[in-house]
Design an enzyme around this catalytic site. Structure first.
Site: not given
Ligand code: ADP
Length: 780
Positions: A678, A721
């Site tokens: 990611s 996140k």
């Protein structure tokens, strides 16, 4: 055969309880007047005397009819006067002889006797008799304790069969009658035969005796042991001031059994065991085992259950009372309970609460139990690798116990508790059997009706139990187990949520536990916020709760010490209680930087932000990666680099940079290993910025996987996140277009503070991330 000599006359002494064989030396005491006179007579002549034996030992003045007619002529070897009138005589037997006529009765007996001399004759029959006699005698010695085996050695040298018989007979413990039989057997054959028959009967008797002895001995041993133990027990009981009676125990157990509500089979089994116990000595090891077993079974709630009181409104209230937020989790749980209620069955999937530690999974399960009015038991499966932990050990195993399921049920005291299997993803398996398959059986409504614990031996019905499981991650849950479960995700909390949980739940709870009230200690939201951000780094609130507990503990101590009733703890003096802050969240860059991008990652402790720094150097196209990076991350860096080559020209990058420059990518803060794809777009962006000299906006953070052609692929954990990004003060998050649906889960307070920009390609990313390009693009 036997040489019967002519008669001789000899003084005679009738012996009492004694018999002398030829060739045998022995001494005896003489006290009777008549006998002493006979001795004296012998001594003045040739010292020969005829010894015979009285029929009855008790006759004091015997007549001719009172003694045997056959006896032994003996030589007097020694005489010793004893105190009083008695004399001790030592004689040696010489030959058999028989009274022919008693010639004198007073003052002592004198008789005409016929002497029989043995004539050695060894025909086959005698030889055979000798052998059988010898082997019988050996056997006799082996059984009889009274005859020493040494005798065997001394007889081995005897040649004459007659003498052999005499010596053997004299060495046996025989009655006078038996010995007399041998003395009267004049012919050698008859003597051996008589001896043989005596041996056989003696051996038989000895054998019977031995058997009886052994039986008696073992009986006595056992009785002695029991007696000893019982006496000990009595004394112990006395010391304890208790009365002891083994029957009381049996009566008590039977009474308990009578009162026990359990299936017929179980009651029969217990009854059988009680009967067994009654038969055993109370102190034996086996009875101990049985006793433990019986009490284990008796203690189980075979038919005891609580009545479900499900009322969805009330359940909602309870869940809300116990937990802040968790809106979706609560809804899912309520739906689940409602379906249970409607179908009135425990069949159907099992809830699995999945999420990081400390987010309230256990506590949700507890609230479910509370709202159903059921008991609650929890069993951690972390590290359980032995099937026996679930199912128990067989009773034959020393120290066997029931498994932890049955133990849990016992602890609950009802057959329908809410049973939480914690950390089902940490279940291990090895040579000790497969706990997962045992668990599968436990969770299967078709099979758990008749759950068999190895120790119990009787089936236990687990079908009324409500099982709930928890896990940190789904990936390691064995597939067949996962198939049975309805997964409910419980994600981490935002700082805002944590502060609320702390204020509403954790602080009041800890105050109470430390004997404080909100008058003694107040923690303002900014203080709580500081605890959350600078003293904890976690998705859940476990560490937070611990830190609050520390503050409470220190406060309590201070109150006791200073006698003040109010302690001020605020964000300025917090370090007095908790020490210097442990974590500092990365502050976002103060200005736009070249070659530096804020990436977002998802780790075990929730979401984190990470700086990605790129620095190009003169070289030959090497890619250097530093900071704890996983393989997938390295792979993704290479992909990003290849993509950059395809777009170099567009951003004014030297086209053959891959030949003239080395690229160094570094991701600091290596304490937490980072992996996964990611960070792909972040690394590519940083490389482009570094090579082109165009700065990256300090307000932007990004996450997304990159392909060779610059497409942006979806990632996981957007919520976590974004929480990390918010903590850092980020204003814009660039995320993969395909994650658009995840925006729903993002808390409003995060959405209010951060602009979310979905990106399909790297062009979208760069458009929002690079500072100058934005303007250039606009100009075009
Ligand atoms: P888990 O089982 O997920 O590891 P726990 O249920 O043990 O977490 O939770 C840890 C602590 O945090 C407990 O004291 C629990 O009551 C508290 N807690 C967690 N989430 C919440 C919440 N949403 N509201 C109130 N308290 C919470």
């Amino acid at each position: 055969m036997v040489d019967s000599e002519k008669n001789i006359t000899m003084p005679l002494i009738p012996l009492r309880g004694l018999l002398v064989f030829p060739n045998m030396v022995l001494h005896f005491d003489v006290g009777r007047d008549k006998s002493i006179k006979a001795l004296e007579d012998a001594m003045v002549n040739d010292q020969l005397i005829f010894l015979t034996t009285q029929h009855d030992i008790n006759v004091d003045t015997p007549t001719i009819d009172d003694f045997y007619r056959v006896g032994t002529t003996c030589k007097i070897k020694q005489m010793l006067k004893l105190p009083g009138d008695a004399i001790r005589v030592l004689v040696e037997g010489i030959e058999r002889a028989e009274i022919v006529e008693l010639v004198q009765e007073t003052p002592f007996f004198k008789a005409d006797i016929r002497v029989y001399k043995d004539i050695s004759l060894k025909d086959k029959e005698v030889e055979a008799l000798i052998r059988t006699v010898l082997s019988s005698f050996e056997k006799y010695i082996s059984i009889s304790a009274k005859t020493s085996p040494d005798v065997l050695i001394s007889i081995s040298s005897i040649e004459e069969p007659g003498r052999l018989a005499d010596v053997i007979a004299s060495n046996m413990t025989l009655k006078i009658e038996q010995k007399q039989q041998i003395i009267e057997a004049i012919s050698i054959k008859a003597r051996l035969e008589a001896l043989y028959s005596i041996l056989v009967s003696e051996i038989e008797i000895l054998e019977v005796e031995k058997n009886i002895n052994e039986k008696v001995r073992s009986q006595i041993n056992k009785m002695q042991k029991e007696y000893y133990l019982r006496e000990q027990m009595k004394i112990i009981k006395e010391e304890l001031g208790e009365e002891y009676n083994p029957d009381d125990e049996i009566i008590e157990l039977k009474e308990k059994l009578r009162k026990l509500k359990a299936p017929k089979k179980v009651k029969e089994k217990i009854n059988k065991e009680i009967e067994r116990l009654a038969r055993l000595s109370p102190a034996s090891a086996e009875s101990g085992v049985i006793r433990t077993y019986i009490s284990s079974i008796l203690e189980l709630p075979w038919n005891k259950q609580t009545k479900d009181t499900l009322d969805i409104t009330k359940a909602r209230e309870i869940l809300n009372q116990d937990h802040y937020g968790l809106k979706e989790v609560k809804e899912r749980v309520l739906e689940y309970l409602a379906i249970r209620e409607l179908t009135k069955s425990m069949k159907g999937p099992i809830i699995c609460l999945v999420g990081p530690p400390g987010v309230g999974k256990t506590s949700v399960a507890k609230s479910i139990a509370r709202s159903l009015n059921r008991k609650f038991v929890r069993m951690s499966l972390g590290g359980v690798r032995d099937e026996a932990e679930i199912r128990g050990h067989r009773r034959t195993y020393i120290g066997a116990l029931p498994g932890r399921i049955i133990n849990g049920i016992k602890e609950a005291g009802t057959k329908n508790p809410v049973f939480l299997f914690d950390e089902i993803d940490k279940l291990a398996s090895d040579f000790r059997g497969d706990p997962a398959s045992a668990l599968l059986e436990v969770l299967d409504p078709e099979q758990n009706k008749s759950f068999k614990d190895h120790y119990l031996e009787v089936e236990f019905d687990l079908s009324k139990v409500m099982f709930i499981t928890t896990a940190n991650s789904l990936s390691t849950i064995p597939r067949p187990l996962l198939d049975r479960m309805e997964v409910i995700n419980v994600s981490g909390y935002t700082e805002f949520e944590k502060v609320n949980i702390a204020r509403k739940y954790l602080l009041p709870k800890q105050l109470k536990e430390h004997g404080l009230t909100d008058k003694n200690l107040k923690l303002s939201d900014p203080t709580l916020s500081k605890i959350v951000t600078e003293y904890t780094r976690e998705s859940g609130v476990r560490e937070l709760e611990r830190q609050i507990a520390t503050v409470c503990r220190k406060t309590a101590a201070e109150i006791v010490e200073t006698k003040k009733d109010k302690i001020l703890v605020n964000s300025k003096n917090l370090n007095k209680s908790l020490g210097v802050s442990k974590y500092s969240y990365d502050k976002k860059n103060s200005k736009n930087q070249i070659g530096m991008v804020t990436g977002l990652a998802w780790t075990a402790v929730g979401g984190v932000t990470l700086y990605i720094e790129v620095s190009p150097m003169k070289g030959n196209g090497k890619l250097v990666l530093t900071g704890q990076l996983g393989d997938v991350m390295k792979e993704s860096a290479r992909t990003g680099l290849t993509y950059v080559r395809t777009v170099a020209k567009k951003y004014g990058i030297e086209e053959n940079f891959h030949e003239s420059k080395d690229i160094h990518i570094h991701i600091p803060e290596g304490a937490i290993p980072k992996d996964g794809p990611s960070a792909g777009i972040s690394m590519a962006t940083a490389v482009i910025s570094a090579l082109s000299g165009i700065a990256v906006s300090k307000d932007v953070a990004m996450t997304g996987e990159i392909t060779l052609r610059g497409r942006v692929l979806p990632i996981g954990g957007l919520k976590e996140k974004s929480l990390a990004a918010k903590r850092m003060g980020i204003k814009t998050i660039i995320f993969p277009f395909d994650n658009l649906k995840d925006l729903e889960d993002i808390p409003d307070e995060v959405k209010d503070a951060i602009k979310f920009i979905p990106a399909k390609t790297m062009d979208d990313v760069l458009k929002h991330a690079l500072v100058k390009v934005d303007k250039n693009e606009n100009r075009k």
